[in-house]
Motif scaffolding. Structure first.
Motif, PDB file in Angstrom:
ATOM      1  N   ARG A  89      52.599 -23.457 -16.153  1.00  0.00           N
ATOM      2  CA  ARG A  89      51.386 -23.637 -16.416  1.00  0.00           C
ATOM      3  C   ARG A  89      50.203 -23.025 -14.596  1.00  0.00           C
ATOM      4  O   ARG A  89      49.896 -22.432 -14.553  1.00  0.00           O
ATOM      5  CB  ARG A  89      50.614 -25.294 -15.270  1.00  0.00           C
ATOM      6  CG  ARG A  89      50.392 -25.646 -16.876  1.00  0.00           C
ATOM      7  CD  ARG A  89      48.863 -27.365 -16.179  1.00  0.00           C
ATOM      8  NE  ARG A  89      49.521 -28.485 -17.386  1.00  0.00           N
ATOM      9  CZ  ARG A  89      48.869 -29.599 -16.842  1.00  0.00           C
ATOM     10  NH1 ARG A  89      48.218 -30.055 -15.628  1.00  0.00           N
ATOM     11  NH2 ARG A  89      49.561 -30.427 -17.412  1.00  0.00           N
ATOM     12  N   ASP A  90      51.604 -22.573 -13.447  1.00  0.00           N
ATOM     13  CA  ASP A  90      51.318 -21.973 -12.365  1.00  0.00           C
ATOM     14  C   ASP A  90      51.334 -20.341 -13.310  1.00  0.00           C
ATOM     15  O   ASP A  90      50.708 -19.486 -12.280  1.00  0.00           O
ATOM     16  CB  ASP A  90      52.581 -22.039 -11.229  1.00  0.00           C
ATOM     17  CG  ASP A  90      52.273 -23.253 -10.615  1.00  0.00           C
ATOM     18  OD1 ASP A  90      50.405 -24.325 -11.138  1.00  0.00           O
ATOM     19  OD2 ASP A  90      53.002 -23.373  -9.765  1.00  0.00           O
ATOM     20  N   ARG A  91      52.217 -20.317 -14.208  1.00  0.00           N
ATOM     21  CA  ARG A  91      52.054 -18.669 -14.217  1.00  0.00           C
ATOM     22  C   ARG A  91      50.798 -18.518 -15.128  1.00  0.00           C
ATOM     23  O   ARG A  91      50.410 -17.969 -14.562  1.00  0.00           O
ATOM     24  CB  ARG A  91      53.616 -18.512 -15.235  1.00  0.00           C
ATOM     25  CG  ARG A  91      54.906 -18.462 -14.201  1.00  0.00           C
ATOM     26  CD  ARG A  91      56.105 -18.565 -15.358  1.00  0.00           C
ATOM     27  NE  ARG A  91      55.745 -17.460 -16.162  1.00  0.00           N
ATOM     28  CZ  ARG A  91      56.034 -16.994 -17.332  1.00  0.00           C
ATOM     29  NH1 ARG A  91      57.309 -18.433 -17.974  1.00  0.00           N
ATOM     30  NH2 ARG A  91      56.363 -16.287 -18.548  1.00  0.00           N
ATOM     31  N   TYR A 124      48.409 -20.177 -14.936  1.00  0.00           N
ATOM     32  CA  TYR A 124      46.683 -20.128 -13.885  1.00  0.00           C
ATOM     33  C   TYR A 124      47.023 -18.535 -12.728  1.00  0.00           C
ATOM     34  O   TYR A 124      46.100 -18.025 -12.863  1.00  0.00           O
ATOM     35  CB  TYR A 124      47.157 -21.034 -12.810  1.00  0.00           C
ATOM     36  CG  TYR A 124      47.114 -22.420 -12.984  1.00  0.00           C
ATOM     37  CD1 TYR A 124      46.786 -22.876 -14.920  1.00  0.00           C
ATOM     38  CD2 TYR A 124      47.067 -24.048 -12.596  1.00  0.00           C
ATOM     39  CE1 TYR A 124      46.379 -23.840 -15.313  1.00  0.00           C
ATOM     40  CE2 TYR A 124      47.172 -24.588 -13.277  1.00  0.00           C
ATOM     41  CZ  TYR A 124      46.900 -24.784 -14.518  1.00  0.00           C
ATOM     42  OH  TYR A 124      46.426 -26.455 -14.824  1.00  0.00           O
ATOM     43  N   ARG A 125      47.903 -17.964 -12.823  1.00  0.00           N
ATOM     44  CA  ARG A 125      48.641 -16.617 -12.105  1.00  0.00           C
ATOM     45  C   ARG A 125      48.133 -15.521 -12.726  1.00  0.00           C
ATOM     46  O   ARG A 125      46.911 -14.689 -12.436  1.00  0.00           O
ATOM     47  CB  ARG A 125      49.553 -16.231 -11.852  1.00  0.00           C
ATOM     48  CG  ARG A 125      49.790 -16.606 -10.540  1.00  0.00           C
ATOM     49  CD  ARG A 125      51.716 -16.460  -9.895  1.00  0.00           C
ATOM     50  NE  ARG A 125      52.412 -16.382 -10.798  1.00  0.00           N
ATOM     51  CZ  ARG A 125      53.471 -17.380 -11.446  1.00  0.00           C
ATOM     52  NH1 ARG A 125      53.143 -18.187 -10.318  1.00  0.00           N
ATOM     53  NH2 ARG A 125      54.300 -17.554 -11.893  1.00  0.00           N
ATOM     54  N   PHE A 147      43.844 -16.013 -13.622  1.00  0.00           N
ATOM     55  CA  PHE A 147      43.435 -15.412 -11.653  1.00  0.00           C
ATOM     56  C   PHE A 147      43.740 -14.117 -11.976  1.00  0.00           C
ATOM     57  O   PHE A 147      41.959 -13.226 -11.371  1.00  0.00           O
ATOM     58  CB  PHE A 147      44.597 -16.020 -10.512  1.00  0.00           C
ATOM     59  CG  PHE A 147      44.091 -15.351  -9.284  1.00  0.00           C
ATOM     60  CD1 PHE A 147      43.212 -16.653  -8.832  1.00  0.00           C
ATOM     61  CD2 PHE A 147      44.387 -14.107  -8.785  1.00  0.00           C
ATOM     62  CE1 PHE A 147      42.475 -16.050  -7.394  1.00  0.00           C
ATOM     63  CE2 PHE A 147      44.400 -13.750  -7.583  1.00  0.00           C
ATOM     64  CZ  PHE A 147      42.861 -14.728  -6.421  1.00  0.00           C
ATOM     65  N   LEU A 207      44.946 -17.215  -4.506  1.00  0.00           N
ATOM     66  CA  LEU A 207      45.786 -17.812  -5.479  1.00  0.00           C
ATOM     67  C   LEU A 207      45.975 -18.536  -5.051  1.00  0.00           C
ATOM     68  O   LEU A 207      45.654 -19.673  -5.914  1.00  0.00           O
ATOM     69  CB  LEU A 207      46.671 -16.492  -6.210  1.00  0.00           C
ATOM     70  CG  LEU A 207      47.453 -16.906  -6.928  1.00  0.00           C
ATOM     71  CD1 LEU A 207      47.297 -17.216  -8.383  1.00  0.00           C
ATOM     72  CD2 LEU A 207      48.661 -16.018  -7.169  1.00  0.00           C
ATOM     73  N   ARG A 208      46.236 -19.079  -3.685  1.00  0.00           N
ATOM     74  CA  ARG A 208      46.718 -20.377  -3.459  1.00  0.00           C
ATOM     75  C   ARG A 208      46.067 -21.441  -3.266  1.00  0.00           C
ATOM     76  O   ARG A 208      46.137 -22.373  -4.593  1.00  0.00           O
ATOM     77  CB  ARG A 208      47.730 -20.977  -2.096  1.00  0.00           C
ATOM     78  CG  ARG A 208      48.209 -21.762  -1.553  1.00  0.00           C
ATOM     79  CD  ARG A 208      47.991 -21.835  -0.146  1.00  0.00           C
ATOM     80  NE  ARG A 208      47.048 -21.726   0.857  1.00  0.00           N
ATOM     81  CZ  ARG A 208      46.102 -21.926   0.835  1.00  0.00           C
ATOM     82  NH1 ARG A 208      46.388 -23.454  -0.210  1.00  0.00           N
ATOM     83  NH2 ARG A 208      44.991 -21.820   1.393  1.00  0.00           N
ATOM     84  N   THR A 249      45.208 -22.387  -7.402  1.00  0.00           N
ATOM     85  CA  THR A 249      46.094 -22.253  -7.957  1.00  0.00           C
ATOM     86  C   THR A 249      46.500 -24.309  -7.872  1.00  0.00           C
ATOM     87  O   THR A 249      46.345 -25.033  -8.429  1.00  0.00           O
ATOM     88  CB  THR A 249      47.996 -21.890  -7.700  1.00  0.00           C
ATOM     89  OG1 THR A 249      47.818 -20.637  -7.684  1.00  0.00           O
ATOM     90  CG2 THR A 249      48.968 -23.024  -8.536  1.00  0.00           C
ATOM     91  N   GLU A 250      46.409 -24.546  -6.439  1.00  0.00           N
ATOM     92  CA  GLU A 250      46.089 -25.713  -6.050  1.00  0.00           C
ATOM     93  C   GLU A 250      45.337 -26.578  -6.868  1.00  0.00           C
ATOM     94  O   GLU A 250      45.138 -27.592  -7.159  1.00  0.00           O
ATOM     95  CB  GLU A 250      46.318 -25.843  -5.002  1.00  0.00           C
ATOM     96  CG  GLU A 250      47.379 -25.758  -3.924  1.00  0.00           C
ATOM     97  CD  GLU A 250      47.775 -25.577  -1.811  1.00  0.00           C
ATOM     98  OE1 GLU A 250      46.734 -26.289  -1.559  1.00  0.00           O
ATOM     99  OE2 GLU A 250      48.479 -25.241  -1.816  1.00  0.00           O
ATOM    100  N   PHE A 302      43.820 -26.032  -9.531  1.00  0.00           N
ATOM    101  CA  PHE A 302      43.758 -26.014 -11.161  1.00  0.00           C
ATOM    102  C   PHE A 302      44.771 -27.435 -10.795  1.00  0.00           C
ATOM    103  O   PHE A 302      44.437 -28.170 -12.133  1.00  0.00           O
ATOM    104  CB  PHE A 302      44.304 -24.722 -11.518  1.00  0.00           C
ATOM    105  CG  PHE A 302      42.986 -23.703 -11.836  1.00  0.00           C
ATOM    106  CD1 PHE A 302      41.873 -24.620 -12.192  1.00  0.00           C
ATOM    107  CD2 PHE A 302      43.432 -22.930 -12.930  1.00  0.00           C
ATOM    108  CE1 PHE A 302      40.762 -23.495 -12.300  1.00  0.00           C
ATOM    109  CE2 PHE A 302      42.532 -22.139 -13.491  1.00  0.00           C
ATOM    110  CZ  PHE A 302      40.861 -22.349 -12.676  1.00  0.00           C
ATOM    111  N   ARG A 303      45.636 -27.381 -10.511  1.00  0.00           N
ATOM    112  CA  ARG A 303      46.775 -28.581  -9.907  1.00  0.00           C
ATOM    113  C   ARG A 303      46.041 -29.930  -9.876  1.00  0.00           C
ATOM    114  O   ARG A 303      46.414 -30.408 -10.664  1.00  0.00           O
ATOM    115  CB  ARG A 303      48.035 -28.162  -9.801  1.00  0.00           C
ATOM    116  CG  ARG A 303      49.210 -27.153  -9.365  1.00  0.00           C
ATOM    117  CD  ARG A 303      49.730 -27.615  -8.452  1.00  0.00           C
ATOM    118  NE  ARG A 303      50.456 -25.827  -8.452  1.00  0.00           N
ATOM    119  CZ  ARG A 303      51.380 -25.477  -7.183  1.00  0.00           C
ATOM    120  NH1 ARG A 303      50.719 -26.802  -6.339  1.00  0.00           N
ATOM    121  NH2 ARG A 303      52.161 -24.574  -7.727  1.00  0.00           N
TER     122      ARG A 303
END
Length: 183
Positions: free
Chosen positions: A5-7, A9-10, A13, A77-78, A81-82, A84-85
């Motif tokens: 998911r982090d990938r 979301y990046r 972004f 990005l941080r 990502t946080e 969206f998490r």
């Protein structure tokens, strides 16, 4: 939350940072819509364009802006990502969180108004406005066309977006909706 998911979301972004300055602002969110409207060839004041602009304002206000941890009006990005998490934990919330904006995008992509997105429409819009490399468009489209009909109906489109934002399956066809995932 998974590394997958982090990938994803990046990847999202990168596409949402329209001006490439490393942050997402309200202007970037609105420019996303303008890119799709321009690629479609619609007038900025068409009913679909106005609806998309309204929904993107809501998306900015309710989804993206609350991620701004330092209050500078810029989501890095941080923060994204946080955010969206925290926000995208329950696929049952898809209708409130993403569906309205997704319906607007579906209507923009459906150039001929027949309530399905064919491969040509997908390539035109995702290739021109979505920054999906043109050579990847066909492969992504075929993977998303779950019933093999040669078109994405609204349900397949929503399923792809829900899988992209909420899913953890490394083999899901929607993982590459916004381009091949970078490692």
């Amino acid at each position: 939350m998974t590394v997958l998911r982090d990938r994803k979301y990046r990847q999202w972004f990168r596409g949402a940072d329209i001006d490439g300055d490393g942050v997402i602002t309200r202007q970037d969110v609105l420019l996303m819509g303008e890119r799709y409207i321009a690629a479609r060839g619609d007038a900025a004041q068409s009913a679909t364009a106005r609806r998309l602009t309204r929904e993107l304002e809501v998306f900015w206000t309710q989804v993206i802006a609350p991620m701004d941890q330092d209050g500078d009006g810029r989501i890095d990005l941080r923060e994204m990502t946080e955010g969206f998490r925290r926000a995208l934990t329950d696929p049952a919330l898809y209708p409130q969180q993403i569906q309205l904006v997704a319906d607007c995008y579906f209507d923009l992509i459906d150039l001929d108004g027949n309530d399905v997105i064919d491969q040509e429409e997908f390539q035109q819009i995702f290739g021109l406005a979505g920054n999906l490399p043109f050579e990847e468009c066909a492969e992504v489209f075929v993977a998303l066309d779950l019933d093999g009909s040669g078109a994405l109906d609204r349900a397949e489109f929503h399923q792809a977006l829900a899988e992209f934002f909420y899913g953890d399956d490394p083999d899901a066809p929607a993982n590459h909706l916004f381009g091949k995932l970078a490692d």
